[in-house]
Write a protein that holds these residues in place. Structure first.
Motif, PDB file in Angstrom:
ATOM      1  N   ILE A  96       0.832  -1.224   0.000  1.00  0.00           N
ATOM      2  CA  ILE A  96       0.000   0.000   0.000  1.00  0.00           C
ATOM      3  C   ILE A  96       0.855   1.257   0.000  1.00  0.00           C
ATOM      4  CG2 ILE A  96      -1.879  -1.235   1.144  1.00  0.00           C
ATOM      5  CD1 ILE A  96      -1.155   0.303   3.716  1.00  0.00           C
ATOM      6  N   ASN A  97       2.180   1.085  -0.157  1.00  0.00           N
ATOM      7  CA  ASN A  97       3.115   2.213  -0.226  1.00  0.00           C
ATOM      8  C   ASN A  97       3.128   3.029   1.067  1.00  0.00           C
ATOM      9  OD1 ASN A  97       5.141   3.586  -1.639  1.00  0.00           O
ATOM     10  ND2 ASN A  97       3.712   5.132  -2.386  1.00  0.00           N
ATOM     11  N   ALA A  98       3.079   2.337   2.205  1.00  0.00           N
ATOM     12  CA  ALA A  98       3.169   3.010   3.499  1.00  0.00           C
ATOM     13  C   ALA A  98       4.596   3.485   3.745  1.00  0.00           C
ATOM     14  CB  ALA A  98       2.737   2.072   4.623  1.00  0.00           C
ATOM     15  N   ARG A  99       4.711   4.582   4.475  1.00  0.00           N
ATOM     16  CA  ARG A  99       6.017   5.175   4.730  1.00  0.00           C
ATOM     17  C   ARG A  99       6.736   4.524   5.914  1.00  0.00           C
ATOM     18  NH1 ARG A  99       6.550  11.675   5.405  1.00  0.00           N
ATOM     19  NH2 ARG A  99       5.333  11.532   3.485  1.00  0.00           N
ATOM     20  N   HIS A 100       5.962   4.098   6.932  1.00  0.00           N
ATOM     21  CA  HIS A 100       6.546   3.577   8.167  1.00  0.00           C
ATOM     22  C   HIS A 100       5.817   2.329   8.636  1.00  0.00           C
ATOM     23  CE1 HIS A 100       7.073   8.079   8.482  1.00  0.00           C
ATOM     24  NE2 HIS A 100       8.305   7.705   8.732  1.00  0.00           N
ATOM     25  N   VAL A 101       6.541   1.488   9.383  1.00  0.00           N
ATOM     26  CA  VAL A 101       5.961   0.384  10.140  1.00  0.00           C
ATOM     27  C   VAL A 101       6.408   0.527  11.589  1.00  0.00           C
ATOM     28  CG1 VAL A 101       6.073  -2.108  10.576  1.00  0.00           C
ATOM     29  CG2 VAL A 101       5.746  -1.270   8.239  1.00  0.00           C
ATOM     30  N   HIS A 102       5.427   0.570  12.492  1.00  0.00           N
ATOM     31  CA  HIS A 102       5.712   0.622  13.927  1.00  0.00           C
ATOM     32  C   HIS A 102       5.803  -0.806  14.444  1.00  0.00           C
ATOM     33  CE1 HIS A 102       3.784   1.137  18.162  1.00  0.00           C
ATOM     34  NE2 HIS A 102       5.095   1.022  18.248  1.00  0.00           N
ATOM     35  N   CYS A 125      14.517  -3.806  10.201  1.00  0.00           N
ATOM     36  CA  CYS A 125      15.126  -2.734   9.394  1.00  0.00           C
ATOM     37  C   CYS A 125      15.686  -3.274   8.091  1.00  0.00           C
ATOM     38  CB  CYS A 125      16.210  -2.026  10.209  1.00  0.00           C
ATOM     39  SG  CYS A 125      15.562  -1.013  11.558  1.00  0.00           S
ATOM     40  N   ALA A 126      16.281  -4.451   8.150  1.00  0.00           N
ATOM     41  CA  ALA A 126      16.818  -5.051   6.925  1.00  0.00           C
ATOM     42  C   ALA A 126      15.694  -5.376   5.946  1.00  0.00           C
ATOM     43  CB  ALA A 126      17.615  -6.303   7.263  1.00  0.00           C
ATOM     44  N   ARG A 127      14.608  -5.935   6.456  1.00  0.00           N
ATOM     45  CA  ARG A 127      13.477  -6.250   5.587  1.00  0.00           C
ATOM     46  C   ARG A 127      12.837  -4.982   5.025  1.00  0.00           C
ATOM     47  NH1 ARG A 127      11.091 -11.235   5.593  1.00  0.00           N
ATOM     48  NH2 ARG A 127      10.089 -10.309   3.779  1.00  0.00           N
ATOM     49  N   ALA A 128      12.669  -3.978   5.876  1.00  0.00           N
ATOM     50  CA  ALA A 128      12.000  -2.745   5.465  1.00  0.00           C
ATOM     51  C   ALA A 128      12.821  -1.946   4.472  1.00  0.00           C
ATOM     52  CB  ALA A 128      11.685  -1.898   6.694  1.00  0.00           C
ATOM     53  N   GLY A 164      21.720   0.685  15.273  1.00  0.00           N
ATOM     54  CA  GLY A 164      22.600   1.256  14.259  1.00  0.00           C
ATOM     55  C   GLY A 164      22.092   1.193  12.836  1.00  0.00           C
ATOM     56  N   ALA A 165      20.783   1.151  12.645  1.00  0.00           N
ATOM     57  CA  ALA A 165      20.200   1.114  11.300  1.00  0.00           C
ATOM     58  C   ALA A 165      19.688   2.496  10.924  1.00  0.00           C
ATOM     59  CB  ALA A 165      19.060   0.099  11.237  1.00  0.00           C
ATOM     60  N   GLY A 166      19.977   2.916   9.718  1.00  0.00           N
ATOM     61  CA  GLY A 166      19.578   4.249   9.290  1.00  0.00           C
ATOM     62  C   GLY A 166      18.082   4.422   9.128  1.00  0.00           C
ATOM     63  N   ASN A 167      17.353   3.334   9.003  1.00  0.00           N
ATOM     64  CA  ASN A 167      15.903   3.419   8.834  1.00  0.00           C
ATOM     65  C   ASN A 167      15.138   3.009  10.097  1.00  0.00           C
ATOM     66  OD1 ASN A 167      16.610   0.688   8.502  1.00  0.00           O
ATOM     67  ND2 ASN A 167      14.871   0.277   7.159  1.00  0.00           N
ATOM     68  N   LEU A 168      15.747   3.234  11.262  1.00  0.00           N
ATOM     69  CA  LEU A 168      15.069   3.039  12.544  1.00  0.00           C
ATOM     70  C   LEU A 168      14.916   4.396  13.212  1.00  0.00           C
ATOM     71  CD1 LEU A 168      13.883   1.233  14.757  1.00  0.00           C
ATOM     72  CD2 LEU A 168      16.204   0.962  15.665  1.00  0.00           C
ATOM     73  N   LYS A 169      13.669   4.783  13.516  1.00  0.00           N
ATOM     74  CA  LYS A 169      13.388   6.107  14.067  1.00  0.00           C
ATOM     75  C   LYS A 169      12.422   6.012  15.249  1.00  0.00           C
ATOM     76  CE  LYS A 169      15.655   8.778  11.075  1.00  0.00           C
ATOM     77  NZ  LYS A 169      16.683   9.767  11.494  1.00  0.00           N
ATOM     78  N   LEU A 170      12.313   7.130  15.939  1.00  0.00           N
ATOM     79  CA  LEU A 170      11.427   7.277  17.083  1.00  0.00           C
ATOM     80  C   LEU A 170      10.048   7.758  16.641  1.00  0.00           C
ATOM     81  CD1 LEU A 170      10.845   7.709  20.191  1.00  0.00           C
ATOM     82  CD2 LEU A 170      11.895   9.967  19.909  1.00  0.00           C
ATOM     83  N   MET A 171       9.009   7.081  17.105  1.00  0.00           N
ATOM     84  CA  MET A 171       7.659   7.627  17.001  1.00  0.00           C
ATOM     85  C   MET A 171       7.417   8.416  18.284  1.00  0.00           C
ATOM     86  SD  MET A 171       4.223   6.517  15.437  1.00  0.00           S
ATOM     87  CE  MET A 171       3.802   4.869  15.993  1.00  0.00           C
ATOM     88  N   PHE A 172       7.339   9.725  18.138  1.00  0.00           N
ATOM     89  CA  PHE A 172       7.194  10.626  19.278  1.00  0.00           C
ATOM     90  C   PHE A 172       5.716  10.939  19.429  1.00  0.00           C
ATOM     91  CE2 PHE A 172       7.039  14.509  21.642  1.00  0.00           C
ATOM     92  CZ  PHE A 172       8.210  14.620  22.374  1.00  0.00           C
ATOM     93  N   ASP A 173       5.062  10.271  20.368  1.00  0.00           N
ATOM     94  CA  ASP A 173       3.657  10.527  20.649  1.00  0.00           C
ATOM     95  C   ASP A 173       3.585  11.527  21.797  1.00  0.00           C
ATOM     96  OD1 ASP A 173       0.996  10.391  21.735  1.00  0.00           O
ATOM     97  OD2 ASP A 173       0.697   8.547  20.585  1.00  0.00           O
ATOM     98  N   CYS A 174       3.141  12.739  21.489  1.00  0.00           N
ATOM     99  CA  CYS A 174       3.129  13.804  22.494  1.00  0.00           C
ATOM    100  C   CYS A 174       2.319  13.415  23.727  1.00  0.00           C
ATOM    101  CB  CYS A 174       2.549  15.083  21.895  1.00  0.00           C
ATOM    102  SG  CYS A 174       3.476  15.749  20.489  1.00  0.00           S
TER     103      CYS A 174
END
Length: 255
Positions: A96-102, A125-128, A164-174
């Protein structure tokens, strides 16, 4: 500012394709969801194509919720299930061309859980990366999810560093950050380089962002001023009809 409707909470009484269409009519710029797996991806693709909206993010399956699961990736002994959930989410997200997977950590504690989570995140991260998808991890406050492994932003950043993966990020839920740590604006400024997606809701009732402890006019203005130009995720619980909860959207989009 741009806003994404979290369809796990908004228009939750409708099918996912119908909720996507409702979000478009309401003026949202994007959508996100929790667990879309019971809906054929072709139906989601059709709704996204019709509306021109992108799917910002989806979650890995939480596991057996009736048995107490709320994620699998940090649970020792559940590796095959965790990786199957990751595979499913990445494949569906790619379709579905999603940008992120949590990737949901689950309820666990201790060094072994941290090691298991890191290993599963490296796998994710490797799969994504094959599909240009970013993996997200989200600290969740312990009042809403007692026993959840990941509760604080500093814990999340340490884990991101360790993986240490470049495509691992924080989901910041306020909402979760305010409940656990406070100083949402200050933490946003500090953590911006680590952030992949931002969500929000009123504190403490998790309603729309027009009341409560967090001044979202100031938060949204701060994000505008620092050049944040991605859709912000409206992950709040409407008290009734979703449409009746959207008065905030006009002023927020004007910031």
């Amino acid at each position: 500012m741009q806003f994404s409707a979290n369809l796990g909470f908004l228009w939750a009484d409708r099918s996912l394709p119908a909720a996507i269409r409702a979000a478009k009519r309401a003026g949202f710029d994007a959508v996100e969801c929790h667990w879309p797996y019971d809906v054929a991806n072709e139906d989601v693709i059709a709704a996204l194509s019709e509306t021109g909206l992108e799917m910002v993010a989806l979650n890995t399956r939480p596991g057996d919720v009736a048995a107490g699961d709320f994620g699998l990736a940090a649970l020792p002994g559940r590796g095959p299930q965790a990786r199957a959930a990751i595979d499913e989410a990445v494949e569906y997200g790619a379709a579905i061309n999603a940008r992120h997977v949590h990737v949901m950590a689950g309820k666990a504690t201790g060094a072994e859980a941290a090691q298991v989570f890191a290993e599963n995140l490296r796998y994710a991260c490797a799969r994504a990366a094959r599909h240009d998808i970013t993996i997200l991890i989200e600290p969740i406050n312990p009042d809403d999810a007692p026993g959840y492994f990941l509760t604080r932003t500093d814990q999340a950043v340490a884990l991101i560093r360790a993986v240490g993966a470049g495509n691992l990020k924080l989901m910041f839920d306020c909402y979760h950050v305010q409940r656990t740590e406070g100083d949402v604006a200050g933490r946003l400024k500090t953590l911006l380089p680590w952030i992949g997606h931002i969500q929000f809701a009123a504190v403490p009732d998790r309603g729309p962002p027009d009341h409560g402890e967090v001044d979202y006019r100031s938060v949204f203005t701060l994000l505008r001023d620092v050049g944040y130009d991605r859709p912000l995720g409206a992950e709040y619980r409407p008290a009734g009809d979703t449409g009746a909860s959207l008065a905030w959207l006009d002023w927020a989009k004007g910031i």
